[in-house]
Scaffold this motif. Structure first.
Motif, mmCIF file in Angstrom:
data_model
loop_
_atom_site.group_PDB
_atom_site.id
_atom_site.type_symbol
_atom_site.label_atom_id
_atom_site.label_comp_id
_atom_site.label_asym_id
_atom_site.label_seq_id
_atom_site.Cartn_x
_atom_site.Cartn_y
_atom_site.Cartn_z
ATOM 1 N N ASP A 22 0.864 -1.187 0.000
ATOM 2 C CA ASP A 22 0.000 0.000 0.000
ATOM 3 C C ASP A 22 0.896 1.231 0.000
ATOM 4 O O ASP A 22 1.937 1.245 0.675
ATOM 5 N N VAL A 24 0.219 5.747 -0.123
ATOM 6 C CA VAL A 24 -0.815 6.785 -0.150
ATOM 7 C C VAL A 24 -0.179 8.169 -0.229
ATOM 8 O O VAL A 24 0.807 8.457 0.467
ATOM 9 N N VAL A 26 -0.537 11.617 0.985
ATOM 10 C CA VAL A 26 -1.229 12.181 2.140
ATOM 11 C C VAL A 26 -1.317 13.698 1.996
ATOM 12 O O VAL A 26 -0.412 14.447 2.367
ATOM 13 N N ALA A 34 -4.930 7.505 -2.878
ATOM 14 C CA ALA A 34 -4.574 6.104 -2.723
ATOM 15 C C ALA A 34 -4.121 5.425 -4.007
ATOM 16 O O ALA A 34 -3.408 4.430 -3.957
ATOM 17 N N PHE A 111 -3.191 1.375 8.050
ATOM 18 C CA PHE A 111 -3.903 1.981 6.927
ATOM 19 C C PHE A 111 -3.834 1.033 5.731
ATOM 20 O O PHE A 111 -2.976 0.154 5.655
ATOM 21 N N GLU A 113 -4.681 1.311 1.231
ATOM 22 C CA GLU A 113 -5.083 2.196 0.135
ATOM 23 C C GLU A 113 -6.605 2.208 -0.014
ATOM 24 O O GLU A 113 -7.221 3.254 -0.216
ATOM 25 N N TRP A 116 -8.342 4.331 2.694
ATOM 26 C CA TRP A 116 -7.718 5.581 3.111
ATOM 27 C C TRP A 116 -8.663 6.773 3.014
ATOM 28 O O TRP A 116 -9.345 6.978 2.006
#
Length: 216
Positions: A22, A24, A26, A34, A111, A113, A116
């Motif tokens: 995964d 991401v 942010v 994601a 977390f 993807e 998210w």
């Protein structure tokens, strides 16, 4: 197999390469935080990692997570590198990048993807002190129209990556995550002040993030 050859094979360094499960982007205004083919990182007013979710709205980070179940347990970690590839023709100069390199920081692997949401950031912030950083990295050179490799030596410190990895290997989930941050300031430099590197969703597998671990 002869005994000397067997002994050599047993003692030879072993390298494991892992692609994130995964990752991401942010940022509150990410078009697709994601599943974007690029991850983007910048800071704000000298800050790389935010103190809270409100402060996080002013900067951009990248979260990456790995499944480390395939990593050999009980062996000595001798090298640990995070290999990234910035897109071609970044706006920053080498001097600006080296003054504000990418920073790898510890992060809880809580977390995915798929699930998210930026609103959950208040419960998932990276450790933000200078002593929390495992290592830093910036391009060694910039060549026109060529992607720029970035390598972060996670053993450089000041934080102890070997201990961090061992804790992940000993956890029930066998998962480990890192946050990538930087003080490079888009507010000052404009759109030139951005690290923009390929994510795990990039079609070209050769430029996706890679965690390279060597044991002996």
């Amino acid at each position: 197999m002869t005994l000397p050859l067997l002994a050599f094979l047993l003692l030879a360094p072993q390298t494991v390469e892992l692609t994130p499960t995964d990752d991401v982007w942010v940022y509150p205004h990410a078009s697709d935080g994601a599943h974007d083919a690029n991850l983007r990182v910048w800071g704000y007013e000298g800050k790389a990692a935010p103190a809270d979710a409100t402060e996080a709205e002013e900067l951009s980070m990248a979260y990456l997570k790995w499944d480390v179940a395939s990593v050999p347990a009980g062996k000595k970690l001798t090298k640990a590198r995070l290999v990234l590839t910035n897109i071609a023709n970044p706006g920053y100069t080498l001097e600006q990048a080296k003054a504000a390199p990418l920073q790898a920081r510890p992060l809880a692997p809580d977390f995915t993807e798929k699930s998210w949401e930026f609103e959950s950031l208040g419960k998932l912030l990276p450790k933000r002190e200078k002593l929390d950083v495992f290592g830093v990295g910036a391009p060694e050179k910039l060549v026109a129209d060529k992607p720029a490799p970035i390598e972060i030596d996670l053993m450089k410190g000041p934080n102890d990556f070997g201990k961090y990895l061992a804790a992940a290997l000993g956890s029930p989930s066998k998962q480990m995550a890192l946050a990538l941050t930087s003080t490079i300031d888009m507010a000052t430099l404009g759109r030139t002040g951005i690290y923009k590197f390929y994510s795990r969703d990039e079609r070209d597998a050769t430029v996706r993030p890679r965690l390279v671990l060597t044991f002996e």
